[in-house]
Design a protein around this motif. Sequence first.
Motif, PDB file in Angstrom:
ATOM      1  N   TRP A 201       0.847  -1.199   0.000  1.00 27.36           N
ATOM      2  CA  TRP A 201       0.000   0.000   0.000  1.00 27.36           C
ATOM      3  C   TRP A 201       0.879   1.245   0.000  1.00 27.36           C
ATOM      4  CZ3 TRP A 201      -5.382   0.669   0.090  1.00 27.36           C
ATOM      5  CH2 TRP A 201      -5.816   1.979   0.337  1.00 27.36           C
ATOM      6  N   ASN A 202       1.863   1.256   0.887  1.00 25.35           N
ATOM      7  CA  ASN A 202       2.722   2.428   1.022  1.00 25.35           C
ATOM      8  C   ASN A 202       3.601   2.656  -0.201  1.00 25.35           C
ATOM      9  OD1 ASN A 202       1.567   3.037   3.480  1.00 25.35           O
ATOM     10  ND2 ASN A 202       3.124   1.957   4.652  1.00 25.35           N
ATOM     11  N   LYS A 203       3.779   1.623  -1.023  1.00 31.84           N
ATOM     12  CA  LYS A 203       4.479   1.776  -2.301  1.00 31.84           C
ATOM     13  C   LYS A 203       3.530   2.240  -3.405  1.00 31.84           C
ATOM     14  CE  LYS A 203       7.803  -2.010  -1.641  1.00 31.84           C
ATOM     15  NZ  LYS A 203       8.153  -3.359  -2.161  1.00 31.84           N
TER      16      LYS A 203
ATOM     17  N   ALA B 248      -1.047  10.093  -3.520  1.00 26.96           N
ATOM     18  CA  ALA B 248      -1.529  11.110  -2.564  1.00 26.96           C
ATOM     19  C   ALA B 248      -2.801  10.644  -1.861  1.00 26.96           C
ATOM     20  CB  ALA B 248      -1.767  12.433  -3.280  1.00 26.96           C
ATOM     21  N   GLY B 249      -3.682   9.965  -2.585  1.00 28.90           N
ATOM     22  CA  GLY B 249      -4.915   9.468  -1.991  1.00 28.90           C
ATOM     23  C   GLY B 249      -4.694   8.285  -1.069  1.00 28.90           C
ATOM     24  N   MET B 250      -3.624   7.544  -1.340  1.00 26.58           N
ATOM     25  CA  MET B 250      -3.333   6.364  -0.524  1.00 26.58           C
ATOM     26  C   MET B 250      -2.609   6.721   0.771  1.00 26.58           C
ATOM     27  SD  MET B 250      -2.329   3.653  -3.502  1.00 26.58           S
ATOM     28  CE  MET B 250      -2.148   2.237  -2.414  1.00 26.58           C
ATOM     29  N   GLY B 251      -1.763   7.737   0.737  1.00 28.96           N
ATOM     30  CA  GLY B 251      -1.038   8.141   1.928  1.00 28.96           C
ATOM     31  C   GLY B 251      -0.119   7.050   2.457  1.00 28.96           C
ATOM     32  N   VAL B 252       0.159   7.144   3.745  1.00 28.95           N
ATOM     33  CA  VAL B 252       1.007   6.167   4.432  1.00 28.95           C
ATOM     34  C   VAL B 252       0.130   5.411   5.425  1.00 28.95           C
ATOM     35  CG1 VAL B 252       3.003   5.822   5.934  1.00 28.95           C
ATOM     36  CG2 VAL B 252       3.078   7.574   4.143  1.00 28.95           C
TER      37      VAL B 252
END
Length: 141
Positions: free
Chosen positions: A38-40, A83-87
């Motif tokens: 996800w973070n990638k 940007a929508g996924m974020g960390v």
Amino acid sequence: MKIKILTLLLICSVNAFAQSPKDKQAILDVLEMQRTEWNKGNLETFMQGYVKSDSLLFVGSSGPTYGWQKTLDNYKKTYAGKAGMGVLTFGIKKVDFLNTDVAFVLGSWHLKREKDEPQGYFTLLFKRLNGEWKIFVDHSS
């Protein structure tokens, strides 16, 4: 009396097997893979933690969604781009085994994005399929 004792020992040994540290770690590894991917920004690899089937059930704020592809499509719409996924971070509260091949997971999720920090909780049902643990029910809020 001996039969009762043997039955009790059998039940205890099945429960001990169902809650093996190896199985718990395998489930935690799936969740860690999902967090990392996800973070990638890699939703397709993130989705490998789910059973790739029309029977996958995802329940979110807009109600139930059935199917792996539909769940992926919804993720892409809801969390557009990096940007929508974020960390993403998880807080795993509990991993309970319902039997040797099904586990319940309770946890929290948190997204850190430039403009906001949405967060919530999830309950997951994992099933061992062909030796691998996969999510087959996800209720996230």
